[in-house]
Design a protein around this motif. Sequence first.
Motif, PDB file in Angstrom:
ATOM      1  N   ALA A   1      74.491  54.702  61.077  1.00 28.27           N
ATOM      2  CA  ALA A   1      74.218  53.200  60.677  1.00 28.27           C
ATOM      3  C   ALA A   1      73.803  53.107  59.271  1.00 28.27           C
ATOM      4  CB  ALA A   1      73.559  52.719  61.781  1.00 28.27           C
ATOM      5  N   THR A   2      72.707  53.849  58.899  1.00 31.60           N
ATOM      6  CA  THR A   2      72.367  53.690  57.627  1.00 31.60           C
ATOM      7  C   THR A   2      73.031  54.086  56.385  1.00 31.60           C
ATOM      8  OG1 THR A   2      69.867  54.227  58.621  1.00 31.60           O
ATOM      9  CG2 THR A   2      70.182  54.390  56.190  1.00 31.60           C
ATOM     10  N   GLY A   3      73.886  55.111  56.782  1.00 34.34           N
ATOM     11  CA  GLY A   3      75.002  55.453  55.871  1.00 34.34           C
ATOM     12  C   GLY A   3      75.945  54.396  55.454  1.00 34.34           C
ATOM     13  N   PHE A   4      76.463  53.975  56.680  1.00 32.20           N
ATOM     14  CA  PHE A   4      77.389  52.698  56.460  1.00 32.20           C
ATOM     15  C   PHE A   4      76.810  51.556  55.602  1.00 32.20           C
ATOM     16  CE2 PHE A   4      79.534  49.000  58.033  1.00 32.20           C
ATOM     17  CZ  PHE A   4      81.006  48.875  57.436  1.00 32.20           C
ATOM     18  N   LEU A   5      75.690  51.332  56.092  1.00 33.17           N
ATOM     19  CA  LEU A   5      74.909  50.070  55.601  1.00 33.17           C
ATOM     20  C   LEU A   5      74.711  50.266  53.881  1.00 33.17           C
ATOM     21  CD1 LEU A   5      73.084  47.194  55.594  1.00 33.17           C
ATOM     22  CD2 LEU A   5      71.206  48.833  56.371  1.00 33.17           C
ATOM     23  N   ASN A   6      74.268  51.302  53.484  1.00 31.75           N
ATOM     24  CA  ASN A   6      74.033  51.609  52.183  1.00 31.75           C
ATOM     25  C   ASN A   6      75.355  51.931  51.315  1.00 31.75           C
ATOM     26  OD1 ASN A   6      71.042  51.464  51.415  1.00 31.75           O
ATOM     27  ND2 ASN A   6      71.106  53.015  53.193  1.00 31.75           N
ATOM     28  N   THR A   7      76.475  52.390  52.222  1.00 29.93           N
ATOM     29  CA  THR A   7      77.779  52.706  51.565  1.00 29.93           C
ATOM     30  C   THR A   7      78.391  51.106  51.233  1.00 29.93           C
ATOM     31  OG1 THR A   7      78.294  54.451  52.656  1.00 29.93           O
ATOM     32  CG2 THR A   7      80.183  52.960  51.866  1.00 29.93           C
ATOM     33  N   MET A   8      78.035  49.979  52.106  1.00 30.73           N
ATOM     34  CA  MET A   8      78.351  48.670  51.754  1.00 30.73           C
ATOM     35  C   MET A   8      77.636  48.173  50.418  1.00 30.73           C
ATOM     36  SD  MET A   8      80.479  47.630  53.832  1.00 30.73           S
ATOM     37  CE  MET A   8      80.555  46.088  53.800  1.00 30.73           C
ATOM     38  N   ARG A   9      76.314  48.490  50.411  1.00 30.72           N
ATOM     39  CA  ARG A   9      75.303  47.959  49.250  1.00 30.72           C
ATOM     40  C   ARG A   9      75.782  48.887  47.894  1.00 30.72           C
ATOM     41  NH1 ARG A   9      70.771  48.920  51.558  1.00 30.72           N
ATOM     42  NH2 ARG A   9      70.291  46.879  51.754  1.00 30.72           N
ATOM     43  N   ILE A  10      75.831  50.259  47.899  1.00 27.85           N
ATOM     44  CA  ILE A  10      76.011  50.936  46.607  1.00 27.85           C
ATOM     45  C   ILE A  10      77.399  50.632  46.372  1.00 27.85           C
ATOM     46  CG2 ILE A  10      75.853  52.991  45.553  1.00 27.85           C
ATOM     47  CD1 ILE A  10      73.227  51.637  46.434  1.00 27.85           C
ATOM     48  N   GLY A  11      78.426  50.678  47.235  1.00 29.69           N
ATOM     49  CA  GLY A  11      79.862  50.483  47.007  1.00 29.69           C
ATOM     50  C   GLY A  11      80.243  49.254  46.382  1.00 29.69           C
ATOM     51  N   SER A  12      79.710  48.136  47.011  1.00 26.96           N
ATOM     52  CA  SER A  12      79.826  46.722  46.476  1.00 26.96           C
ATOM     53  C   SER A  12      79.133  46.644  44.987  1.00 26.96           C
ATOM     54  CB  SER A  12      79.343  45.775  47.389  1.00 26.96           C
ATOM     55  OG  SER A  12      77.745  45.765  47.333  1.00 26.96           O
TER      56      SER A  12
ATOM     57  N   GLN B   1      79.455  56.154  28.844  1.00 28.76           N
ATOM     58  CA  GLN B   1      79.192  55.243  29.837  1.00 28.76           C
ATOM     59  C   GLN B   1      79.072  56.119  31.039  1.00 28.76           C
ATOM     60  OE1 GLN B   1      78.407  51.966  29.580  1.00 28.76           O
ATOM     61  NE2 GLN B   1      78.232  51.730  31.929  1.00 28.76           N
ATOM     62  N   TRP B   2      80.045  57.073  31.304  1.00 31.61           N
ATOM     63  CA  TRP B   2      79.747  57.843  32.469  1.00 31.61           C
ATOM     64  C   TRP B   2      78.585  58.545  32.846  1.00 31.61           C
ATOM     65  CZ3 TRP B   2      82.882  58.559  36.581  1.00 31.61           C
ATOM     66  CH2 TRP B   2      84.262  57.901  36.632  1.00 31.61           C
ATOM     67  N   VAL B   3      77.382  58.429  31.912  1.00 28.95           N
ATOM     68  CA  VAL B   3      75.964  58.784  32.453  1.00 28.95           C
ATOM     69  C   VAL B   3      75.573  57.967  33.678  1.00 28.95           C
ATOM     70  CG1 VAL B   3      73.799  58.678  31.758  1.00 28.95           C
ATOM     71  CG2 VAL B   3      75.497  59.592  30.079  1.00 28.95           C
ATOM     72  N   MET B   4      76.105  56.601  33.490  1.00 31.70           N
ATOM     73  CA  MET B   4      75.931  55.694  34.677  1.00 31.70           C
ATOM     74  C   MET B   4      77.023  55.914  35.841  1.00 31.70           C
ATOM     75  SD  MET B   4      73.302  54.132  33.562  1.00 31.70           S
ATOM     76  CE  MET B   4      73.172  52.654  34.973  1.00 31.70           C
ATOM     77  N   ASN B   5      78.287  55.718  35.401  1.00 32.85           N
ATOM     78  CA  ASN B   5      79.221  55.831  36.323  1.00 32.85           C
ATOM     79  C   ASN B   5      79.407  56.957  37.282  1.00 32.85           C
ATOM     80  OD1 ASN B   5      80.381  53.386  35.289  1.00 32.85           O
ATOM     81  ND2 ASN B   5      82.061  54.307  33.837  1.00 32.85           N
ATOM     82  N   ALA B   6      79.145  58.282  36.535  1.00 34.91           N
ATOM     83  CA  ALA B   6      78.997  59.314  37.349  1.00 34.91           C
ATOM     84  C   ALA B   6      78.230  59.318  38.533  1.00 34.91           C
ATOM     85  CB  ALA B   6      78.948  60.384  36.466  1.00 34.91           C
ATOM     86  N   TYR B   7      76.929  58.797  38.359  1.00 29.86           N
ATOM     87  CA  TYR B   7      75.867  58.855  39.077  1.00 29.86           C
ATOM     88  C   TYR B   7      76.394  57.710  40.393  1.00 29.86           C
ATOM     89  CZ  TYR B   7      70.960  57.601  41.042  1.00 29.86           C
ATOM     90  OH  TYR B   7      69.975  57.516  41.720  1.00 29.86           O
ATOM     91  N   ASN B   8      76.829  56.569  39.957  1.00 31.80           N
ATOM     92  CA  ASN B   8      77.139  55.371  40.895  1.00 31.80           C
ATOM     93  C   ASN B   8      78.488  55.982  41.705  1.00 31.80           C
ATOM     94  OD1 ASN B   8      75.153  53.466  39.879  1.00 31.80           O
ATOM     95  ND2 ASN B   8      76.529  52.749  38.440  1.00 31.80           N
ATOM     96  N   LEU B   9      79.278  56.566  41.183  1.00 31.50           N
ATOM     97  CA  LEU B   9      80.226  56.757  41.951  1.00 31.50           C
ATOM     98  C   LEU B   9      80.142  57.914  42.967  1.00 31.50           C
ATOM     99  CD1 LEU B   9      83.471  56.986  42.019  1.00 31.50           C
ATOM    100  CD2 LEU B   9      83.742  59.058  40.320  1.00 31.50           C
TER     101      LEU B   9
END
Length: 500
Positions: free
Chosen positions: A394-405, A51-59
């Motif tokens: 601004a783009t970094g924060f916007l996409n942090t909200m996207r990917i983090g969520s 599962q960490w094949v997915m989790n490592a990337y997302n993290l």
Amino acid sequence: MTTAPTGRSRPAITLAVVLLAFVTVPMSISGAAVALPGIGADLHTAGAPLQWVMNAYNLTFASFMLVAGSMADLVGRRRTFAAGAGLFAIGSLAAVAAPGIVLLDIARALSGIGAAGVFASGGAILATTFDGAARTRAFAALGSAAGLGLATGPTLSGWLVSTLGWRATFGLHAVVVAVALAGVGFVAESRAQQRPRLDVTGAVVFVAGLGALVLGAVQGPDLGWSSPGVLALLVAGVGLLVVFLVVQSRSAAPLLDLSLVRNRRFLALCMVPVVTTFGFVTLLTYLPTYLMGAGGLSAQRAGTVLLLMTGPVLLAPPLAGGLVNRGVSARALITAALAMFAAGNAWLTVIGPSTPTAVIAGPLLLIGLGAGLSFGVGDGMAMSLVEPERAGMATGFLNTMRIGSEAIVIAVFGAVLVSLIGTRVGSAELAAKVAAGDLSHGDPAVLAAGFTHALHLALYGTAAVCAIGTVAIAAALAQPRRGIAATPAADDAPLPTEVA
């Protein structure tokens, strides 16, 4: 202010380069999921390491996004984009050659860091390359590209896995990004003039805090939310993020300028992808499992049904951008898109194990249309409220909200789904198998009924969250009654097509 773009500037090629990379990054998320069974069989692994094949990337993708955005403002958006794309390609090639699961997981973590560089700088490049109606069209195309990657990832990976093996999936990602890198020389360079150094302390604290929070969320369903390790990660994550805010408020050159998030309209637009995660991404993740497990559909048939939801994501963003350029209120479009998530999820409760596709076509199309409209308008509108000086941040924060969520909400949604199934089947272990689509450990009809009941409750809960989010975001985007002269980044600056 931002330095004038330098180097050869070809707006059409710039857009093509960014779009090509933006197709590949989400494709690496949705496509890798399809490759997991093949990876497990070939490398003789299962469970958490697989599962960490997915989790490592997302993290790493989520944790390094804000850092990558600030780096783009500091050292140059084109340079950060090229570095991120190069790192992504290297990680993908390392995944192709990985002899074991540990090295494969490390390679995926490396690709996630590169993906953060691509996403954070790519949006900033478009924000500083295009203006007005052209910017709206560019960000609409960006939404279509991201949707294309999500939608085609499983199909392409499934074909590659069945014909060439799972390693070909990561090889494809490397090749596509390499093509994008070949055109980077035609992208003009730009950077902020007033960013003397990177806030290293802030970067370390933020990466550690968000990383701990995401790690706790993805480990919660497996280890238990009340386990000491998970609780420690969640508490540490929240605590470090609070420390991060304190550090930023005192920093002369912050990683995240807090005045940016105090802009209520910008912050509201950054919440749009969070609502999208609840209303769209959770279904993209768990609906195929239901269709194959409770519905008995083949993987190919389930993927075909899912096209009803993913198809509009490819077509709607240009429509949304065109409507905004023709004078339609961006706020009205965004509100309508989020309302579609609420209505579509509530409507989808008509689904059952033997429900005909025609019955669920309506809610799936409605949810997909909502995602397409939000992809086509939200990011472009957010960047229109930020001066070019802080485009990367601004783009970094916007996409942090996207990917983090996405990382957190998907894990929590899955845990809730398993818990709800458990109340009907009487066993947490059996509930986890049912949620994964395995109904072979009991009466299939009974287990399918339990899965359906749980899904319905989860859909109603998701609809409620989306409805609340719709009202809150619409209120925050409302134009103040007392208009005053404002800079583009001011809290009361009008959205495009609105008059102060």
